[in-house]
Write an enzyme that holds these catalytic residues in place. Structure first.
Site, short mmCIF file in Angstrom:
data_model
loop_
_atom_site.label_atom_id
_atom_site.label_comp_id
_atom_site.label_asym_id
_atom_site.label_seq_id
_atom_site.Cartn_x
_atom_site.Cartn_y
_atom_site.Cartn_z
N ASN A 9 33.23 6.79 -1.87
CA ASN A 9 34.51 6.87 -1.17
C ASN A 9 35.56 6.22 -2.06
OD1 ASN A 9 36.69 6.69 0.53
ND2 ASN A 9 35.72 5.29 2.00
N LYS A 11 38.66 6.05 -1.51
CA LYS A 11 39.77 5.51 -0.70
C LYS A 11 41.11 5.94 -1.34
CE LYS A 11 36.67 1.92 0.85
NZ LYS A 11 36.46 0.59 1.38
N HIS A 93 36.16 5.89 9.41
CA HIS A 93 36.03 4.70 8.58
C HIS A 93 36.78 3.55 9.24
CE1 HIS A 93 36.29 1.98 5.20
NE2 HIS A 93 35.33 2.68 4.62
N GLU A 95 38.66 1.44 8.07
CA GLU A 95 40.05 1.33 7.62
C GLU A 95 40.95 2.30 8.38
OE1 GLU A 95 39.13 1.72 3.48
OE2 GLU A 95 38.17 -0.24 3.54
N GLU A 163 28.49 0.78 8.30
CA GLU A 163 29.31 -0.04 7.43
C GLU A 163 29.82 -1.26 8.20
OE1 GLU A 163 30.92 2.52 3.94
OE2 GLU A 163 32.43 2.40 5.49
N GLY A 169 34.18 -4.43 0.82
CA GLY A 169 35.09 -4.99 -0.18
C GLY A 169 35.03 -6.50 -0.30
N SER A 209 29.91 -3.15 0.06
CA SER A 209 29.57 -3.95 -1.13
C SER A 209 28.26 -3.54 -1.79
CB SER A 209 29.56 -5.45 -0.79
OG SER A 209 30.86 -5.87 -0.41
P1 13P Z 1 32.95 -1.22 -0.84
O1 13P Z 1 31.74 -0.59 -1.46
O2 13P Z 1 34.10 -1.35 -1.78
O3 13P Z 1 32.60 -2.51 -0.14
O4 13P Z 1 33.47 -0.22 0.29
C1 13P Z 1 32.55 0.30 1.19
C2 13P Z 1 33.22 1.35 1.97
O5 13P Z 1 34.10 1.10 2.76
C3 13P Z 1 32.78 2.74 1.74
O6 13P Z 1 33.30 3.61 2.69
#
Ligand code: 13P
Length: 250
Positions: A9, A11, A93, A95, A163, A169, A209
């Site tokens: 992803n 983002k 997601h 976010e 997740e 992150g 992560s």
């Molecule tokens: P990270 O791998 O940067 O922690 O992000 C995970 C994520 O949100 C994947 O959708």
């Protein structure tokens, strides 16, 4: 047997030059033993799909609207993603749930639209740290599963990504037992709700992560069918060893 899936992803990261990372990935994995999905920003989907035209790497979106078309300025429909070369879309997601107030009802409507357009819906769910500390993780997952996953789901058009919000992150990850507990729970719920072929066939990814140095241990956890990778999917040099770790666990 479920085929493992390594999904990236990107983002809100990536310009035309970033397609070089995708080309490196294509070169590094000419004949992958697992499914690979890369979800760049919508602006790059068409070009990314062209890069992978002769290769099994799939390209996905990161969101879609629940309706097919209409007066929704700035939005992208599932049909448009499909038309630009995507085979999948990430939905729900944390976010998007956080930044755009998406509820599980919204996510279900989007997932239904995605599946109707022929896309695989990668539906994300996970608890906050406060919810985990209050021992509410499984209740949260149960509620998100019940509301976010449409009845139209099959083993081919649904993937679930667990997740934990606090792991995204941050460099923090749940331990193997914590990941296993949630993945087993999701599997049991899927089997209870759907026919055996669907309940056993839907892939459950872990996200949060995932890095080259922890991928191996995460992929050894039962019912972990792959990963949804954020930061470490941006560079082929980071994503490639994660794909290799998944291949050796397959
Ligand atoms: P990270 O791998 O940067 O922690 O992000 C995970 C994520 O949100 C994947 O959708």
């Amino acid at each position: 047997m479920r085929r493992k899936l390594a999904a990236g992803n990107w983002k809100m990261n990536g310009l035309t030059a970033s397609l070089g990372e995708l080309r490196s990935l294509v070169t590094a994995h000419p004949d992958p033993m697992v499914d690979i999905l890369v979800c760049p920003p919508a602006t790059l989907i068409s070009q990314a799909a062209q890069c992978c035209a002769e290769h099994p790497i799939g390209i996905g979106g990161q969101d879609c609207h629940a309706e097919r078309a209409g007066a929704h300025t700035g939005d992208v429909s599932a049909e448009m993603l499909k038309d630009s070369g995507a085979c999948a879309v990430i939905l729900g997601h944390s976010e998007r749930r956080g930044d755009h107030g998406e509820t599980s009802d919204t996510v279900r409507a989007k997932a239904r639209a995605a599946q109707a357009a022929g896309l695989m819906a990668v539906i994300c769910m996970g608890e906050s740290l406060a919810q985990r500390d209050a021992a509410n993780t499984l209740d949260i997952i149960a509620a998100q599963m019940a509301l976010s996953i449409p009845d139209s789901s099959t083993a081919e058009n649904l993937v679930i990504a667990y997740e934990p919000i606090w792991a995204i992150g941050t460099g923090l990850t749940p331990d193997a037992a914590q990941i296993g507990e949630v993945h087993d729970f999701i599997r049991t719920r899927l089997e209870r709700r759907f026919d055996p072929g669907v309940g056993r066939g839907v892939r459950i990814l872990y996200g949060g992560s995932v890095k080259p140095d922890n991928a191996d241990a995460i992929f050894r956890v039962p019912n972990v069918d792959g990963a949804l990778v954020g930061g470490a999917s941006l560079k082929a040099g980071d994503f490639s060893p994660i794909i290799a770790a998944l291949e050796s666990s397959a």
